[in-house]
Write an enzyme that holds these catalytic residues in place. Structure first.
Site, PDB file in Angstrom:
ATOM      1  N   GLY A  93     -43.599   6.436 -42.113  1.00 22.80           N
ATOM      2  CA  GLY A  93     -42.934   7.178 -43.357  1.00 22.80           C
ATOM      3  C   GLY A  93     -43.146   6.331 -44.579  1.00 22.80           C
ATOM      4  N   GLY A  94     -42.454   6.634 -45.353  1.00 22.44           N
ATOM      5  CA  GLY A  94     -42.629   6.011 -46.610  1.00 22.44           C
ATOM      6  C   GLY A  94     -42.828   4.682 -46.894  1.00 22.44           C
TER       7      GLY A  94
ATOM      8  N   GLY B 195     -78.381   7.497 -62.064  1.00 17.26           N
ATOM      9  CA  GLY B 195     -77.214   7.184 -62.606  1.00 17.26           C
ATOM     10  C   GLY B 195     -76.525   5.720 -62.013  1.00 17.26           C
ATOM     11  CB  ALA B 196     -76.890   4.582 -58.592  1.00  9.25           C
TER      12      ALA B 196
HETATM   13  C1  HXC Z   1     -32.271   2.195 -37.188  1.00 13.82           C
HETATM   14  C2  HXC Z   1     -33.803   1.756 -35.505  1.00 13.82           C
HETATM   15  C3  HXC Z   1     -34.549   2.220 -36.358  1.00 13.82           C
HETATM   16  C4  HXC Z   1     -34.333   2.866 -37.562  1.00 13.82           C
HETATM   17  C5  HXC Z   1     -35.656   1.798 -34.646  1.00 13.82           C
HETATM   18  N1  HXC Z   1     -34.292   1.136 -34.443  1.00 13.82           N
HETATM   19  N2  HXC Z   1     -36.013   2.423 -35.494  1.00 13.82           N
HETATM   20  N3  HXC Z   1     -32.466   1.792 -36.025  1.00 13.82           N
HETATM   21  N4  HXC Z   1     -33.048   2.811 -37.901  1.00 13.82           N
HETATM   22  N5  HXC Z   1     -35.394   3.458 -38.460  1.00 13.82           N
HETATM   23  C6  HXC Z   1     -33.974   0.585 -33.176  1.00 13.82           C
HETATM   24  C7  HXC Z   1     -33.713   1.287 -32.166  1.00 13.82           C
HETATM   25  O1  HXC Z   1     -32.490   2.410 -32.266  1.00 13.82           O
HETATM   26  C8  HXC Z   1     -33.425   0.456 -31.260  1.00 13.82           C
HETATM   27  O2  HXC Z   1     -32.171  -0.149 -30.992  1.00 13.82           O
HETATM   28  C9  HXC Z   1     -34.503  -0.666 -31.645  1.00 13.82           C
HETATM   29  O3  HXC Z   1     -34.687  -0.559 -32.934  1.00 13.82           O
HETATM   30  C10 HXC Z   1     -35.912  -0.848 -30.989  1.00 13.82           C
HETATM   31  O4  HXC Z   1     -36.470   0.640 -31.136  1.00 13.82           O
HETATM   32  P1  HXC Z   1     -37.116   1.242 -29.818  1.00 13.82           P
HETATM   33  O5  HXC Z   1     -37.202   2.648 -30.270  1.00 13.82           O
HETATM   34  O6  HXC Z   1     -36.430   0.976 -28.572  1.00 13.82           O
HETATM   35  O7  HXC Z   1     -38.383   0.569 -29.768  1.00 13.82           O
HETATM   36  P2  HXC Z   1     -39.874   1.174 -29.432  1.00 13.82           P
HETATM   37  O8  HXC Z   1     -39.791   2.124 -28.218  1.00 13.82           O
HETATM   38  O9  HXC Z   1     -40.871  -0.003 -29.541  1.00 13.82           O
HETATM   39  O10 HXC Z   1     -40.248   2.182 -30.772  1.00 13.82           O
HETATM   40  C11 HXC Z   1     -40.184   1.997 -32.059  1.00 13.82           C
HETATM   41  C12 HXC Z   1     -40.336   2.984 -32.909  1.00 13.82           C
HETATM   42  C13 HXC Z   1     -39.147   3.973 -32.726  1.00 13.82           C
HETATM   43  C14 HXC Z   1     -41.486   3.831 -32.742  1.00 13.82           C
HETATM   44  C15 HXC Z   1     -40.485   2.508 -34.447  1.00 13.82           C
HETATM   45  O11 HXC Z   1     -38.029   3.053 -32.555  1.00 13.82           O
HETATM   46  C16 HXC Z   1     -38.946   4.961 -33.673  1.00 13.82           C
HETATM   47  O12 HXC Z   1     -39.692   5.903 -33.920  1.00 13.82           O
HETATM   48  N6  HXC Z   1     -37.942   4.800 -34.711  1.00 13.82           N
HETATM   49  C17 HXC Z   1     -37.861   5.634 -35.831  1.00 13.82           C
HETATM   50  C18 HXC Z   1     -38.774   5.692 -36.862  1.00 13.82           C
HETATM   51  C19 HXC Z   1     -38.735   6.476 -37.687  1.00 13.82           C
HETATM   52  O13 HXC Z   1     -38.438   7.660 -37.755  1.00 13.82           O
HETATM   53  N7  HXC Z   1     -38.186   5.782 -38.966  1.00 13.82           N
HETATM   54  C20 HXC Z   1     -37.633   6.547 -40.159  1.00 13.82           C
HETATM   55  C21 HXC Z   1     -39.005   6.668 -40.884  1.00 13.82           C
HETATM   56  S1  HXC Z   1     -38.841   7.602 -42.506  1.00 13.82           S
HETATM   57  P3  HXC Z   1     -31.561  -0.887 -29.602  1.00 13.82           P
HETATM   58  O14 HXC Z   1     -30.138  -1.024 -30.012  1.00 13.82           O
HETATM   59  O15 HXC Z   1     -31.613   0.286 -28.833  1.00 13.82           O
HETATM   60  O16 HXC Z   1     -32.378  -1.702 -29.421  1.00 13.82           O
HETATM   61  C22 HXC Z   1     -38.628   6.535 -43.370  1.00 13.82           C
HETATM   62  C23 HXC Z   1     -38.472   6.888 -44.832  1.00 13.82           C
HETATM   63  C24 HXC Z   1     -38.767   5.907 -45.709  1.00 13.82           C
HETATM   64  O17 HXC Z   1     -39.038   5.455 -43.187  1.00 13.82           O
HETATM   65  C25 HXC Z   1     -38.944   6.595 -47.055  1.00 13.82           C
HETATM   66  C26 HXC Z   1     -39.275   5.666 -48.008  1.00 13.82           C
HETATM   67  C27 HXC Z   1     -39.670   6.504 -49.466  1.00 13.82           C
END
Ligand code: HXC
Length: 525
Positions: A181-182, A415-416
């Site tokens: 993501g961001g 040019g290079a």
């Molecule tokens: C809260 C999160 C989290 C998140 C993971 N966890 N991402 N909690 N916010 N963004 C937590 C899970 O719930 C889990 O908690 C623990 O972390 C481990 O995650 P798993 O999914 O079990 O691990 P894994 O299978 O290794 O997968 C990792 C992952 C996946 C690929 C990163 O967790 C995932 O897809 N997370 C969401 C990613 C996402 O969409 N983020 C937002 C992106 S947008 P428990 O309690 O079960 O251990 C963004 C916008 C930013 O970031 C913009 C800025 C401008």
């Protein structure tokens, strides 16, 4: 939770963290090679292990270990974890002050909450005020989903500080797990990004969204793994096989850099000795159409084994990296005749321009090794903006005020020639080897154009073309006509290149250039 019990919990936690740091320090610090071998067997280190590994033994001072998040939604008030998923603080690396943060994937997936962001911002502010590098070890599931816009704001606070720090202190990012993501934009705005192979990835939208929107099936690794970003997008400057080599790479990279933009990089003590390098005479082939590896030229010129290549697997037709020359830290930009004959194209221009700007911002002198037949022709290049991208490199060299020296080893066409740190755009010393060919284009192409009618009407057009080609080559396929005009300062023997460069950079040490006062230039982005 009532305040009193929170305080007791905090004290207990503080003691626990101290104990943990001490235990980890014992386990991971001291022991040299043996320690590294041990670490190699471990796939992923924890955030705390990473911090303790990269910093000098006993130097880590943690800041904000007791910070907790402020979220109450989704049952989060029950989920209090001290430090809130990021270890932040400062220490030294080879005795030099460095600020560091390491995201802890074991805490809410290393996700970024408002308070997690505040911790990072706090050390970013300190690093900028004090003037010391900052390292970010990224391992995070992105914005803390339970916090909504507060975590997005936290990211934006970091992005803003990345920009305020840019060009003032070195900012290094390591991607040691997910970065989606961001979240990718903070590393992208830092100076260098190192990715760990097979355990890290970076993308704006992941494979699931890609499938929904474009119907493409792609794995995380293919979409944004270390190899993808090192070869295809150029987002990763360096890749590392595991966490330990990644941390070692960060240390090595820092060794070439100053602490901030007011310093010059550390000059290692050096005594002049036998500086003649006979091997340099045997690298460029007599036949101008044959290629050779510019790495061999670099290796002969610089202090032994001091080259640290950046963007090694991206746009390989140009080589960029740091090295030492007579103990001095320098940045090298070199055409690579082995790949695409060393032409400039969109990617190589962008790669080199960014490197030149980094070196210029941090007072690192630039050495250019030139063997370039021109810009790459074709619709692909024109439609992808070779004009605006080639202009980036031209602009970057033209605005650079650090000492700038060029050595033309063979071709400097069209040019290079202008772009590759020519005298005309502000280079300080320009050398050429006797094998240099400085011309608008290669002799054959030139003869075909300017003697077109004569060749066509000749009894034997092939013979006439050869004759005219030789005529043009005699006039321009050498460095002397450029040297007569002063565009080349000296034609030097390859074997003397090292000593000539040591002397030139030493002579230029106190170079100062005044630029007109302006808000900023308008580099063709
Ligand atoms: C809260 C999160 C989290 C998140 C993971 N966890 N991402 N909690 N916010 N963004 C937590 C899970 O719930 C889990 O908690 C623990 O972390 C481990 O995650 P798993 O999914 O079990 O691990 P894994 O299978 O290794 O997968 C990792 C992952 C996946 C690929 C990163 O967790 C995932 O897809 N997370 C969401 C990613 C996402 O969409 N983020 C937002 C992106 S947008 P428990 O309690 O079960 O251990 C963004 C916008 C930013 O970031 C913009 C800025 C401008």
């Amino acid at each position: 939770m009532p305040f009193a019990s929170l305080r007791i919990k905090a004290h207990k936690m503080e003691a626990k963290i101290k104990d943990l740091n001490e235990k980890l320090a014992l386990a991971y610090l001291g022991g040299g090679q043996e320690r590294i071998d041990k670490q190699h067997q471990k796939k992923k280190l924890t955030a705390r292990e990473r911090v303790l590994y990269i910093l000098d033994e006993g130097s880590f001072e943690e800041i904000g270990a007791l910070v907790i998040h402020r979220t109450t939604e989704f049952g989060m008030e029950e989920e209090i974890i001290y430090g809130d998923g990021v270890v932040t603080g400062y220490g030294t690396i080879n005795g030099r002050l460095t600020y560091i943060f390491a995201q802890d994937f074991t805490v809410f997936g290393g996700s970024l909450s408002e308070t997690h962001a505040e911790k990072i911002c706090k050390i970013m502010d300190l690093a900028l005020k004090v003037g010391a590098p900052i390292i970010g070890l990224n391992d995070s599931g992105g914005a803390r989903i339970q916090e909504g816009v507060r975590s997005l704001g936290g990211y934006a606070d970091i992005f803003y500080k990345n920009v305020q720090s840019s060009g003032i202190i070195p900012q290094l990012s390591a991607i040691m797990g997910p970065c989606a993501g961001g979240a990718v934009y903070s590393p992208a705005m830092t100076d260098f990004t190192i990715m760990v192979e097979n355990s890290s990835y970076m993308f704006v939208t992941g494979p699931n969204v890609v499938k929904t929107v474009t119907n493409e099936e792609v794995t995380s690794e293919e979409l944004g793994g270390a190899n993808t970003h090192a070869t295809k997008s150029g987002v990763a400057h360096i890749t590392a096989t595991n966490d330990v080599t990644c941390l070692e790479d960060l240390k090595k990279l820092l060794s070439y850099l100053p602490q901030n933009n007011k310093e010059i990089p550390k000059h290692l003590p050096y005594q002049l000795q036998e500086e003649v390098r006979e091997n340099l005479s045997n690298i460029v082939p007599g036949n101008a159409n044959k290629s050779y590896d510019m790495h061999a030229v670099i290796a002969e010129i610089i202090d032994a084994n001091s080259f640290y290549e950046i963007h090694k697997d991206f746009a390989e037709n140009i080589i960029v990296g740091f090295a030492r020359l007579g103990g001095r830290s320098i940045g090298i930009v070199a055409n690579q005749p082995l790949i695409l004959a060393g032409v400039l194209d969109v990617n190589s221009s962008k790669k080199a321009a960014r490197f030149v700007r980094f070196c210029d911002a941090f007072n690192i002198p630039l050495l250019v090794l030139e063997d370039v037949p021109g810009f790459l022709p074709g619709t692909d290049q024109e439609w992808n903006g070779i004009i605006v991208n080639g202009a980036k490199l031209l602009y970057a060299f033209s605005e650079a005020t650090v000492p700038r020296v060029t050595v033309i080893t063979r071709k400097a066409y069209g040019g290079a020639y202008d772009v590759m740190n020519s005298k005309h755009i502000g280079a300080d010393m320009n050398f050429a080897w006797p094998s240099a060919e400085i011309a608008v284009m290669g002799a054959k192409g030139a003869a075909e154009i300017i003697f077109k009618r004569e060749i066509k009407s000749a009894e034997n057009p092939d013979e006439k073309l050869k004759e005219k080609e030789n005529e043009y080559a005699a006039l321009f396929a050498n460095p002397y006509s450029a040297a007569q005009r002063g565009f080349i300062d000296e034609v030097i023997l390859p074997k003397d290149t090292r000593i000539k460069l040591i002397k030139a950079f030493s002579m230029l040490e106190n170079k100062e250039v005044e630029r007109p006062n302006r808000k900023h230039g308008n580099i063709p982005l």
